[in-house]
Scaffold this motif. Structure first.
Motif, PDB file in Angstrom:
ATOM      1  N   ASP A 141     109.233 -14.155  46.853  1.00  0.00           N
ATOM      2  CA  ASP A 141     107.892 -14.160  47.438  1.00  0.00           C
ATOM      3  C   ASP A 141     107.480 -12.709  47.705  1.00  0.00           C
ATOM      4  N   PHE A 142     106.705 -12.145  46.793  1.00  0.00           N
ATOM      5  CA  PHE A 142     106.301 -10.740  46.913  1.00  0.00           C
ATOM      6  C   PHE A 142     104.979 -10.612  47.660  1.00  0.00           C
ATOM      7  N   ASP A 143     104.847  -9.497  48.375  1.00  0.00           N
ATOM      8  CA  ASP A 143     103.593  -9.171  49.049  1.00  0.00           C
ATOM      9  C   ASP A 143     102.726  -8.239  48.213  1.00  0.00           C
ATOM     10  N   LEU A 144     103.368  -7.471  47.328  1.00  0.00           N
ATOM     11  CA  LEU A 144     102.649  -6.479  46.527  1.00  0.00           C
ATOM     12  C   LEU A 144     103.362  -6.281  45.195  1.00  0.00           C
ATOM     13  N   ILE A 145     102.558  -6.127  44.136  1.00  0.00           N
ATOM     14  CA  ILE A 145     103.097  -5.778  42.818  1.00  0.00           C
ATOM     15  C   ILE A 145     102.465  -4.471  42.370  1.00  0.00           C
ATOM     16  N   LEU A 146     103.305  -3.507  42.003  1.00  0.00           N
ATOM     17  CA  LEU A 146     102.851  -2.260  41.391  1.00  0.00           C
ATOM     18  C   LEU A 146     103.054  -2.428  39.891  1.00  0.00           C
ATOM     19  N   LEU A 147     101.964  -2.526  39.169  1.00  0.00           N
ATOM     20  CA  LEU A 147     102.005  -2.973  37.776  1.00  0.00           C
ATOM     21  C   LEU A 147     101.526  -1.888  36.814  1.00  0.00           C
ATOM     22  N   ASP A 148     102.449  -1.388  35.994  1.00  0.00           N
ATOM     23  CA  ASP A 148     102.087  -0.476  34.916  1.00  0.00           C
ATOM     24  C   ASP A 148     101.416  -1.284  33.813  1.00  0.00           C
ATOM     25  N   LEU A 149     100.363  -0.743  33.218  1.00  0.00           N
ATOM     26  CA  LEU A 149      99.636  -1.508  32.205  1.00  0.00           C
ATOM     27  C   LEU A 149     100.232  -1.368  30.810  1.00  0.00           C
ATOM     28  N   HIS A 187      98.891  -9.193  46.312  1.00  0.00           N
ATOM     29  CA  HIS A 187      98.197  -7.927  46.074  1.00  0.00           C
ATOM     30  C   HIS A 187      98.780  -7.240  44.840  1.00  0.00           C
ATOM     31  N   ILE A 188      97.890  -6.693  43.998  1.00  0.00           N
ATOM     32  CA  ILE A 188      98.318  -6.024  42.772  1.00  0.00           C
ATOM     33  C   ILE A 188      97.677  -4.640  42.693  1.00  0.00           C
ATOM     34  N   PHE A 189      98.517  -3.614  42.576  1.00  0.00           N
ATOM     35  CA  PHE A 189      98.046  -2.255  42.298  1.00  0.00           C
ATOM     36  C   PHE A 189      98.364  -1.961  40.836  1.00  0.00           C
ATOM     37  N   ASP A 222      93.785  -5.270  42.900  1.00  0.00           N
ATOM     38  CA  ASP A 222      93.237  -4.850  44.190  1.00  0.00           C
ATOM     39  C   ASP A 222      92.944  -3.356  44.196  1.00  0.00           C
ATOM     40  N   GLU A 223      93.769  -2.597  43.466  1.00  0.00           N
ATOM     41  CA  GLU A 223      93.539  -1.166  43.302  1.00  0.00           C
ATOM     42  C   GLU A 223      93.910  -0.769  41.886  1.00  0.00           C
ATOM     43  N   TYR A 224      93.217   0.265  41.378  1.00  0.00           N
ATOM     44  CA  TYR A 224      93.453   0.762  40.020  1.00  0.00           C
ATOM     45  C   TYR A 224      93.756   2.248  40.163  1.00  0.00           C
ATOM     46  N   LEU A 225      95.019   2.630  39.993  1.00  0.00           N
ATOM     47  CA  LEU A 225      95.460   3.991  40.261  1.00  0.00           C
ATOM     48  C   LEU A 225      95.829   4.685  38.956  1.00  0.00           C
ATOM     49  N   VAL A 226      95.252   5.854  38.745  1.00  0.00           N
ATOM     50  CA  VAL A 226      95.426   6.572  37.489  1.00  0.00           C
ATOM     51  C   VAL A 226      96.588   7.558  37.596  1.00  0.00           C
ATOM     52  N   LYS A 227      97.471   7.505  36.602  1.00  0.00           N
ATOM     53  CA  LYS A 227      98.584   8.440  36.512  1.00  0.00           C
ATOM     54  C   LYS A 227      98.081   9.785  35.953  1.00  0.00           C
ATOM     55  N   PRO A 228      98.758  10.904  36.265  1.00  0.00           N
ATOM     56  CA  PRO A 228      99.933  10.982  37.158  1.00  0.00           C
ATOM     57  C   PRO A 228      99.517  10.822  38.617  1.00  0.00           C
TER      58      PRO A 228
END
Length: 227
Positions: A45-53, A74-76, A96-102
């Motif tokens: 049961d996760f609260d957040l996923i940090l997902l590379d596209l 929640h998905i970042f 929920d958020e879209y974060l650009v690398k680096p």
């Protein structure tokens, strides 16, 4: 503090993010493929996923769509795709958020901490009993019985919240008056009984055999409900 899943095919990046988040006290799992990530998601049961596209087997966008069919977790999204159109698409499919690398691990950690502060605030403002059959939302001052909102007066809500947020504690009528009415009260202690009777009619299945607000003979009232 919370369960976090990182789906990232670059092992070094995954390990660095994982180390930063674990230092903050989070429980962190890592997956380097989409399939591995989805398998972990089914088990925990996760609260957040940090997902590379950009993954080797399944596009991150496709993973996000699959998860959104069954979960509001929640998905970042973490990606090198910096175009505005990519960001809009990511948000539209459920990120929920879209974060650009680096992306700095410190900045990512700060964003994760901010999210969990909001999550914890939301949790602290909701009291839920009997498998969610009775929900009391403190900030919104809303009460729902089996997901149907019931109309409580301000005093009725305050009495119910005082009892429910101190489950098991016995309150005399005088204690409820001091807690709810303060110095504005110019009635008599049996006024509390009238309010209790009205609350029971609105939240109890059988107001004559109450499940939530229990009378303690010769003393007062207490709240009894399964979280």
């Amino acid at each position: 503090m919370g369960n976090i899943l990182i789906i990232e095919d670059e092992r070094k990046v995954l390990d660095v993010i994982k180390a930063y988040l674990e230092k903050e006290g989070y429980n962190v799992w890592g997956a380097t493929t989409g399939i591995e990530g989805l398998e972990l998601f089914k088990k925990i049961d996760f609260d957040l996923i940090l997902l590379d596209l950009m993954l080797p087997d399944i596009d991150g966008e496709e993973i996000c769509k699959k998860i959104r069919l069954i979960s509001k977790v929640h998905i970042f999204m973490l990606t090198a795709k910096a175009e505005l159109g990519d960001k809009i698409e990511g948000l539209n499919i459920g990120a929920d958020e879209y974060l650009v690398k680096p992306l700095s691990p410190r900045e990512l950690t700060a964003r994760v901490n901010a999210l969990f502060r909001r999550i914890n605030k939301d949790k602290s403002s909701l009291l839920s009993f009997d498998g969610g059959n009775l929900k009391i939302y403190k900030d919104e001052r809303v009460v729902k019985v089996k997901e149907v909102e019931v109309n409580l007066t301000p005093n009725e809500f305050d009495i119910l919240y005082t009892l429910a947020s101190n489950k098991g504690k016995v309150f005399t009528r005088e204690m409820l008056i001091d807690s709810v009415f303060h110095s504005d009260f110019d009635g008599f202690d049996r006024t509390v009984d009238v309010h209790i009777k009205n609350i029971r009619k609105k939240i109890e299945k059988d107001s004559r055999n109450p499940k939530y607000i229990i009378t303690v003979t010769r003393v007062g009232y207490k709240f009894s409900g399964d979280n």
